[in-house]
Design a protein around this motif. Structure first.
Motif, mmCIF file in Angstrom:
data_model
loop_
_atom_site.group_PDB
_atom_site.id
_atom_site.type_symbol
_atom_site.label_atom_id
_atom_site.label_comp_id
_atom_site.label_asym_id
_atom_site.label_seq_id
_atom_site.Cartn_x
_atom_site.Cartn_y
_atom_site.Cartn_z
ATOM 1 N N PRO A 6 0.826 -1.211 0.000
ATOM 2 C CA PRO A 6 0.000 0.000 0.000
ATOM 3 C C PRO A 6 0.861 1.263 0.000
ATOM 4 N N LEU A 7 0.445 2.250 -0.787
ATOM 5 C CA LEU A 7 1.180 3.506 -0.852
ATOM 6 C C LEU A 7 0.876 4.368 0.363
ATOM 7 N N ILE A 8 1.804 5.281 0.647
ATOM 8 C CA ILE A 8 1.705 6.155 1.815
ATOM 9 C C ILE A 8 1.538 7.594 1.345
ATOM 10 N N ARG A 9 0.531 8.278 1.871
ATOM 11 C CA ARG A 9 0.275 9.657 1.489
ATOM 12 C C ARG A 9 1.272 10.590 2.169
ATOM 13 N N ALA A 10 1.701 11.632 1.436
ATOM 14 C CA ALA A 10 2.623 12.617 1.993
ATOM 15 C C ALA A 10 2.423 13.947 1.269
ATOM 16 N N GLU A 11 3.095 14.959 1.755
ATOM 17 C CA GLU A 11 3.064 16.291 1.135
ATOM 18 C C GLU A 11 4.469 16.627 0.648
ATOM 19 N N LEU A 12 4.556 17.078 -0.599
ATOM 20 C CA LEU A 12 5.864 17.413 -1.159
ATOM 21 C C LEU A 12 6.367 18.730 -0.574
ATOM 22 N N ILE A 13 7.582 18.704 -0.067
ATOM 23 C CA ILE A 13 8.242 19.924 0.407
ATOM 24 C C ILE A 13 9.097 20.510 -0.711
#
Length: 231
Positions: A6-13
Motif C-alpha cells: 500500500p502507498l503512503i500519502r505525503a506532502e511534497l516539500i
C-alpha cells in the motif's frame, strides 16, 4: 501493474538534485524520498503537492521511500518512469496493444545500435522483428499530454537508432505511455526540446511508428488504458 505494498500519502516539500524529494508524512515527520524520474516533472513538483510513496524498509536501500504518484487536480499521475516497462510488458502479454498483438515472443532490454538497448524486442511467426521503445509521459499543460518535459539527448539518440532500423527495412515503434488519464491527445513538446522534435519528425518520415496510450492510475496500481491520438 500493481504496487507491491500500500502507498503512503505525503506532502511534497521540495524536489531537488533530480532524484531526491523532501516530503512530510501524515504524522508530521519529514523524510527524504527517492524520486525515480529523470525529467523536470514540470507542473508536478510544486511544494505542497499531494504525493504517494512506496515503502521499502530493506536495509540495503539508501532511501526507504520512493515517489510513485502525484495528484494534479483530480488526477493521479504516475511519476516513477521505471514502472513504464512493467506496465507495457503486462499489456503486451495480455495482447492489449492492438498494433502489436500478433507478436508472441517478447524480449526485454535487447541491444539496439552501437550504444543503446531497446526496451522490447518483439518477434512472431511471419512477422518482422519489431524494436519497441517506451517513453513515460507525465506533462500536461493546455490539454494534450506532451513529451519531453526537459531536454533529452538520450531520447533523441533512441529515435535516431529507430530511424536507422526503419531505414534498413526493419520495424521501429515508439510508444508514449501517458501515466495519467486526463489527456485525449498527445504531442511533442517542441518548445522544450527542438532537437527531440526534429528527431521525432525524421523518425516519422523514415517509417517509425508512434503509438500513444493513456493509463488508468489508482492507489492500487497503473494499467494501460485507451489509445489516444498523437499529433
Amino acid at each position: 501493474m500493481e504496487f507491491e505494498n500500500p502507498l503512503i500519502r505525503a506532502e511534497l516539500i521540495r524536489r531537488y538534485k533530480r532524484f531526491l524529494a523532501d516530503v512530510k508524512l501524515a504524522d508530521g515527520r519529514g523524510v527524504t524520498a527517492h524520486c525515480p524520474n529523470p525529467g523536470s516533472m514540470l507542473g508536478l513538483a510544486d511544494p505542497g503537492a499531494e504525493v504517494w510513496l512506496s515503502d521499502n524498509p530493506a536495509p540495503s536501500r539508501k532511501l526507504r521511500y520512493g515517489l510513485e504518484l502525484v495528484r494534479a487536480g483530480d488526477t493521479l499521475v504516475g511519476v516513477n518512469t521505471g514502472r513504464g516497462n512493467a506496465i507495457v510488458a503486462e499489456a503486451l502479454a495480455e495482447r492489449r496493444i492492438e498494433a502489436l498483438a500478433p507478436y508472441t515472443d517478447i524480449r526485454r532490454e535487447a541491444k539496439m545500435g552501437a550504444r543503446s538497448r531497446v526496451d522490447f524486442l518483439l518477434a512472431g511467426p511471419g512477422l518482422p522483428i519489431c524494436y519497441l521503445e517506451v517513453k513515460s509521459v507525465t506533462l500536461r499543460r493546455d490539454g494534450p499530454a506532451e513529451f519531453p518535459d526537459a531536454k533529452t539527448e538520450r531520447g533523441a539518440r533512441h529515435l535516431a537508432e529507430l530511424t536507422a532500423i526503419a531505414g534498413q527495412g526493419g520495424r521501429g515503434v515508439i510508444l508514449y505511455l501517458v501515466q495519467r488519464g486526463d489527456c485525449a491527445r498527445f504531442k511533442i513538446a517542441a518548445d522544450i526540446d527542438p532537437g527531440y522534435a526534429k528527431a521525432a519528425a525524421q523518425a516519422r518520415a523514415a517509417g517509425v511508428a508512434a503509438l500513444c496510450y493513456a493509463c488508468e492510475v489508482s492507489l492500487q496500481g497503473i494499467r494501460l488504458g485507451r489509445k489516444i491520438a498523437a499529433h
